[in-house]
Motif scaffolding. Structure first.
Motif, PDB file in Angstrom:
ATOM      1  N   ARG A  11       0.824  -1.193   0.000  1.00  0.00           N
ATOM      2  CA  ARG A  11       0.000   0.000   0.000  1.00  0.00           C
ATOM      3  C   ARG A  11       0.865   1.252   0.000  1.00  0.00           C
ATOM      4  NH1 ARG A  11      -4.242  -2.750   1.784  1.00  0.00           N
ATOM      5  NH2 ARG A  11      -4.189  -3.854   3.687  1.00  0.00           N
ATOM      6  N   PHE A  13      -0.105   5.399   0.696  1.00  0.00           N
ATOM      7  CA  PHE A  13      -1.166   6.332   1.063  1.00  0.00           C
ATOM      8  C   PHE A  13      -2.460   5.602   1.367  1.00  0.00           C
ATOM      9  CE2 PHE A  13       1.630   8.748  -1.810  1.00  0.00           C
ATOM     10  CZ  PHE A  13       2.065   9.680  -0.913  1.00  0.00           C
ATOM     11  N   PHE A 123      -1.955   4.513   8.468  1.00  0.00           N
ATOM     12  CA  PHE A 123      -1.828   4.767   7.033  1.00  0.00           C
ATOM     13  C   PHE A 123      -1.709   6.261   6.750  1.00  0.00           C
ATOM     14  CE2 PHE A 123      -3.410   0.412   6.577  1.00  0.00           C
ATOM     15  CZ  PHE A 123      -2.500  -0.063   5.645  1.00  0.00           C
ATOM     16  N   SER A 124      -2.407   7.075   7.524  1.00  0.00           N
ATOM     17  CA  SER A 124      -2.303   8.531   7.353  1.00  0.00           C
ATOM     18  C   SER A 124      -0.914   9.035   7.714  1.00  0.00           C
ATOM     19  CB  SER A 124      -3.344   9.248   8.208  1.00  0.00           C
ATOM     20  OG  SER A 124      -4.634   8.953   7.741  1.00  0.00           O
ATOM     21  N   GLY A 127       1.632   7.938   4.892  1.00  0.00           N
ATOM     22  CA  GLY A 127       1.502   8.534   3.556  1.00  0.00           C
ATOM     23  C   GLY A 127       2.653   9.432   3.168  1.00  0.00           C
ATOM     24  N   SER A 130       6.337   7.755   2.827  1.00  0.00           N
ATOM     25  CA  SER A 130       6.698   6.919   1.685  1.00  0.00           C
ATOM     26  C   SER A 130       7.454   7.703   0.625  1.00  0.00           C
ATOM     27  CB  SER A 130       5.457   6.254   1.100  1.00  0.00           C
ATOM     28  OG  SER A 130       4.564   7.223   0.608  1.00  0.00           O
ATOM     29  N   SER A 139       8.801   3.176   6.361  1.00  0.00           N
ATOM     30  CA  SER A 139       7.701   3.058   5.416  1.00  0.00           C
ATOM     31  C   SER A 139       7.668   1.678   4.754  1.00  0.00           C
ATOM     32  CB  SER A 139       7.809   4.155   4.358  1.00  0.00           C
ATOM     33  OG  SER A 139       6.684   4.136   3.519  1.00  0.00           O
TER      34      SER A 139
END
Length: 175
Positions: A11, A13, A123-124, A127, A130, A139
């Motif tokens: 994944r 973002f 995940f926020s 983002g 990454s 990351s």
């Protein structure tokens, strides 16, 4: 597989990425575009050669059977450092459940759990990391630990090591 959320894919973002090659190309492109803005904004309060003060974690991780105790490294007081620490703190709160889900869930169930609201703060926080080479290890470890195809105790330990190392920036870098 039309109903899945990119099961088995890394994944970026919070959405599935088609391949790591595409991830690397897009991360490099976005980092190059954003690089000019972030350097000027974050370095304005620091003198040349001065590094940001470290930030203090807001929690103490609880040891988890199988994984042991998680230790946080020293994160710099930059926007990226704050996001990296947030991600590691989110991970600290999910480690025990992660081990339990690994033991009981199918790959599909894991993917659904990784897509649930409990993971959204992580995940926020990941983002923007990454795209920042200073936090590449954190990351990458997050992506491997939260993808059903690569989720494992080994991936969890790798994520733990990345949080302990904190991917500190080289001396003199302020972004």
């Amino acid at each position: 597989m039309s109903g899945s959320m990119g099961m088995g894919k890394l994944r970026v973002f919070g959405v599935a990425a088609a391949s790591t090659a595409a991830l690397a190309v897009s991360a490099t492109a976005v980092a190059a575009l954003a690089g000019g803005c972030s350097t000027a904004a974050s370095s304005s309060s620091l003198a040349p050669g001065q590094t940001p003060a470290p930030i203090t974690p807001t929690m103490t991780p609880t040891p988890v059977p199988v994984l042991g105790k998680l230790k946080f490294g020293t994160f710099p007081g930059t926007w990226g450092g704050v996001k990296a620490l947030e991600l590691c703190e989110d991970w600290a709160g999910l480690r025990a459940a992660y081990v339990a889900h690994l033991k009981s869930d199918t790959k599909y169930q894991l993917e659904r759990w990784f897509s649930s609201a409990v993971w959204q703060p992580a995940f926020s926080a990941n983002g923007p990391l990454s795209n920042d080479p200073a936090y590449g290890e954190i990351s990458l470890a997050f992506g491997q630990a939260t993808t059903s195809a690569t989720a494992s105790i080994a991936a969890a330990r790798q994520f733990d090591r990345a949080c302990e190392a904190a991917d500190l920036m080289p001396a003199g870098r302020t972004t």
